[in-house]
Design an enzyme around this catalytic site. Structure first.
Site, PDB file in Angstrom:
ATOM      1  N   GLU A 265       1.151  -1.271   0.026  1.00 45.32           N
ATOM      2  CA  GLU A 265       0.122   0.258   0.304  1.00 45.32           C
ATOM      3  C   GLU A 265       1.294   0.865   0.179  1.00 45.32           C
ATOM      4  O   GLU A 265       0.875   2.343  -0.716  1.00 45.32           O
ATOM      5  CB  GLU A 265      -0.663  -0.073   1.494  1.00 45.32           C
ATOM      6  CG  GLU A 265      -2.356  -1.071   1.541  1.00 45.32           C
ATOM      7  CD  GLU A 265      -3.201  -1.309   0.014  1.00 45.32           C
ATOM      8  OE1 GLU A 265      -2.922  -0.094  -0.522  1.00 45.32           O
ATOM      9  OE2 GLU A 265      -3.806  -1.450  -0.181  1.00 45.32           O
ATOM     10  N   ARG A 269       0.168   3.560  -3.361  1.00 45.18           N
ATOM     11  CA  ARG A 269      -0.066   5.124  -2.627  1.00 45.18           C
ATOM     12  C   ARG A 269       0.946   6.019  -2.778  1.00 45.18           C
ATOM     13  O   ARG A 269       0.815   7.120  -3.499  1.00 45.18           O
ATOM     14  CB  ARG A 269      -0.662   4.996  -1.911  1.00 45.18           C
ATOM     15  CG  ARG A 269      -1.268   3.888  -1.680  1.00 45.18           C
ATOM     16  CD  ARG A 269      -3.312   4.081  -0.957  1.00 45.18           C
ATOM     17  NE  ARG A 269      -4.253   2.612  -0.621  1.00 45.18           N
ATOM     18  CZ  ARG A 269      -5.253   2.520  -1.383  1.00 45.18           C
ATOM     19  NH1 ARG A 269      -5.703   3.626  -0.731  1.00 45.18           N
ATOM     20  NH2 ARG A 269      -6.341   1.319  -0.576  1.00 45.18           N
ATOM     21  N   ASP A 398      -3.645 -10.185  -8.866  1.00 42.47           N
ATOM     22  CA  ASP A 398      -4.793  -9.019  -9.785  1.00 42.47           C
ATOM     23  C   ASP A 398      -3.253  -8.220 -10.009  1.00 42.47           C
ATOM     24  O   ASP A 398      -2.962  -8.562 -10.893  1.00 42.47           O
ATOM     25  CB  ASP A 398      -5.437  -8.223  -9.499  1.00 42.47           C
ATOM     26  CG  ASP A 398      -5.435  -7.537  -8.039  1.00 42.47           C
ATOM     27  OD1 ASP A 398      -4.051  -7.809  -6.800  1.00 42.47           O
ATOM     28  OD2 ASP A 398      -6.000  -6.537  -7.154  1.00 42.47           O
ATOM     29  N   GLU A 530     -12.077  -0.760 -10.417  1.00 35.55           N
ATOM     30  CA  GLU A 530     -11.722  -1.420 -11.422  1.00 35.55           C
ATOM     31  C   GLU A 530     -12.725  -1.754 -12.719  1.00 35.55           C
ATOM     32  O   GLU A 530     -12.445  -1.537 -14.009  1.00 35.55           O
ATOM     33  CB  GLU A 530     -11.514  -2.537 -10.966  1.00 35.55           C
ATOM     34  CG  GLU A 530     -10.168  -3.039  -9.896  1.00 35.55           C
ATOM     35  CD  GLU A 530     -10.604  -2.832  -8.653  1.00 35.55           C
ATOM     36  OE1 GLU A 530     -11.733  -2.352  -8.100  1.00 35.55           O
ATOM     37  OE2 GLU A 530      -9.811  -1.637  -8.033  1.00 35.55           O
TER      38      GLU A 530
END
Ligand code: DMJ
Length: 641
Positions: A265, A269, A398, A530
């Site tokens: 993360e 980000r 993913d 998404e």
């Protein structure tokens, strides 16, 4: 010690000889120490130095499979995890001894292996701080661009094929489309203004209670919504807001936090957001912060295989695996989603260490045996073995696939390993996971040791866009097929958006279900991007107007169901028209959902795909045109000579 008298040598004579020998030996050892010390001052490229001061990290690659285990949802950490004990801050030391450990020693065969191997591994975990210090020093050097080793923003801009913001900031000529784009901009301003008013400096806004949320994903770092918004505000031309965000980074972004962070993360980000902000604006501040933060993530890689652990204490450098990840494993979607940012950290800092770290992950994954050619979601950072055979294009897996094709594209199509890995993974996915429902919908099932779970997560809907952007570089006979597959998946994801016109977290294709959530617990929508992300890519690739229409449906639904008085909120059940809000404006709503919508209604020359790839948090990173950058370097040199 007793000295025996030698024949023909007096006691005083023997004493003299011994002291001469002692002085000589002292001199000799001094000389050796000096020579060895001098090695440190040689440049890295000198062979002698590499021979004597080689790295000591061990990277065994053994292949096997562990037991089947249940995984919790990606990135959700149980509250009951203990805090690591006995850690001391390493700040201020010239060299730091770093520990990597699994937080709760698991009780499986794998765990025993880990504890045994872990002991040995501890010896090899010294990070050369001098190397990383020089990274930030180099990045902050004011004469950047002065030689071919340091990054020149001017040269980078000259190597882009097009202006990043297009001819007219991507303004579409069609008035209706422009009106829609303006609406998205207004939504961004509304989301931002409320964040600023009620949650300034916190990570997210809680729009119902009108306060800020900090959470425990970013290790004490603050301002996730600020960092995630920088590039969106900038491309939308919200300059006053962008300047406020920049000023906050300058005055208040404190990277010296000492908490437990998700490596993944923080990377996607914070590092991603800062990198994009730098590339778009040329503001050195963003580059320096990105490199400074990148350095703090490096200790997570100090494991026997070099596969990083999922959690890191940004202050002490101690890292460990998520408590919910079976047998102390690392997660494919986490350690496989670092490549783009880390390659850019090397680019900007001239420090090869970042690229080395992610190339090592790549090497291991390339070598390791894959069940049916598939990549399971859990891997032991100690043994380099898969821990269980759960494969998913949604959560846990993913963005690993996304970063393979994007690494290839970002390398100006020179990274052939990434290309090969991506297309063979896609082949395996098609052979084992892609399914057609009784109603004719194409979907990606999940795979558990050969058994299919006929479910698709909202997260997996990014794959429409991914397969789309990779279509053109596939085998010539497959190109149209890939584009069709991308369109079919995007269509299925659009079908899941009903009746609120927002989609559930997961939807199924069994027991009569056709892209619908069958469990109450799967019905929520947390402002995820998404599906809209795939609309944006498919629009750019096909210009089929239906993608803009579908995007507009989503805008209307967001306005109707998620907009509240003080921001946007997720909802608990997409099948109920009288919605219940979850009181959270996620930072990815500002960085991804609204950015992809804005791009969908803009001309293609706003952040053109010929020059940019988007990281998994939608932060645009430029394609690295090595040959151009090198040519430019030569030109600059000639001019200055
Ligand atoms: C984002 O943080 C990223 O897109 C990540 O890859 C997956 N989850 C969220 C959005 O849903």
């Amino acid at each position: 010690m007793v000295f025996r008298k030698l024949p023909g040598v007096s006691a005083s004579g023997m004493g003299l000889r011994l002291s001469q020998k002692f002085v000589f030996l002292l001199f000799l050892s001094g000389l050796v120490t000096l020579c060895f010390g001098a090695l440190f001052f040689l440049p890295d490229s000198v062979r002698l130095k590499r021979i004597f001061l080689s790295k000591t990290e061990t990277q065994p690659v053994t292949v096997g499979s562990g037991s089947e285990n249940d995984a919790r949802e990606h990135l959700k950490r149980p509250k009951d995890q203990e805090h690591p004990r006995g850690m001391t801050s390493a700040k201020g030391e010239t060299s730091t001894k770093l520990k990597s450990l699994s937080r709760k020693p698991p009780v499986s065969h794998e765990a025993t292996e880990e504890r045994l191997a872990g002991g040995k591994a501890q010896e090899d975990l010294t990070l050369s701080r001098s190397k990383t210090e020089s990274a930030s020093e180099r990045a902050t050097s004011p004469d950047h661009g002065a030689n071919s080793d340091t990054f020149s923003y001017k040269k980078f801009k000259r190597c882009l094929l097009k202006h990043p913001l297009g001819r007219d900031n991507g303004k579409p000529s069609d008035p209706k489309t422009n009106e829609r784009r303006e609406k998205v901009k207004e939504m961004m301003k509304f989301a931002w203004d409320n964040y600023k008013r009620y949650a300034w400096g916190k990570n997210e806004l809680r729009p119902l209670t009108r306060n800020g949320h900090i959470g425990n994903m970013f290790g004490g770092l603050r301002g996730a919504s600020v960092i995630d918004s920088l590039d969106t505000l900038y491309i939308m031309g919200l300059m006053e807001e962008y300047n406020d965000a920049k000023e906050w980074v300058q005055t208040s972004l404190d990277l010296n936090s000492n908490g437990e962070a998700s490596l993944f993360e923080v990377n996607i980000r914070y590092v991603g957001g800062l990198l994009s902000a730098y590339y778009l604006t040329g503001e050195e501040l963003f580059k320096n912060k990105a490199v400074e933060l990148g350095e703090k993530l490096l200790p997570a890689f100090n494991t026997p295989t070099g596969i990083p652990r999922g959690v890191i204490n940004l202050g002490s450098g101690t890292s460990w695996s998520w408590g919910w990840a079976s047998a102390g494993s690392s997660i494919l979607a986490e350690f496989g989603t670092l490549h783009l940012e880390f390659v850019h950290l090397t680019e900007l800092s001239s420090n090869p260490i970042y690229t080395e770290k992610v190339m090592n992950i790549r090497k291991l994954l390339n070598k390791i045996e894959k069940p049916h050619g598939l990549y399971p979601n859990f891997l032991s950072p100690v043994s380099g073995n898969w821990v269980q055979h759960h494969v998913s294009i949604g959560g846990l897996g993913d963005s690993f696939y996304e970063y393979l094709i994007k690494s290839y594209l970002m390398s100006d199509k020179t990274d052939d390993d990434a290309k090969k890995m991506y297309y063979s993974a896609l082949e395996a996915i098609e052979a084992n996971l892609v399914q057609k429902s009784p109603g004719g919908l194409t979907y990606m099932a999940e795979w558990r040791g050969g058994i299919l779970d006929h479910k698709m997560g909202h997260l997996a809907c990014f794959s429409g866009g991914m397969i789309g952007i990779g279509a053109d570089d596939g085998a010539p006979e497959k190109r149209q097929h890939y584009l069709d597959l991308a369109a079919e998946i995007t269509h299925t994801c659009h079908e899941s958006y009903a009746p609120t016109k927002l989609g559930p977290e997961a939807f199924r294709f069994d027991g009569g279900a056709e892209a619908t959530a069958t469990r109450l617990s799967d019905r929520y929508y947390i402002l995820r991007p998404e599906v809209i992300e795939s609309y944006m890519y498919m629009w750019r690739l096909t210009h089929d107007p239906k993608y803009r229409e579908w995007g507009w449906e989503a805008v209307e639904a967001l306005e109707e169901h998620c907009r509240v008085e003080s921001g946007f909120s997720g909802i608990r059940d997409v099948y109920t028209m009288t919605v219940s809000h979850d009181n959270m404006q996620q930072s990815f709503f500002l960085s991804e959902t609204l950015k992809y919508l804005y791009l969908l209604f803009s001309d293609d020359d706003l952040l053109p795909l010929e020059d940019w790839v988007f990281n998994t948090e939608a932060h645009p990173l430029p394609i690295i045109r090595k040959s151009c950058l090198q040519d430019e370097a030569t030109q600059d040199k000639t001019v200055s000579e």
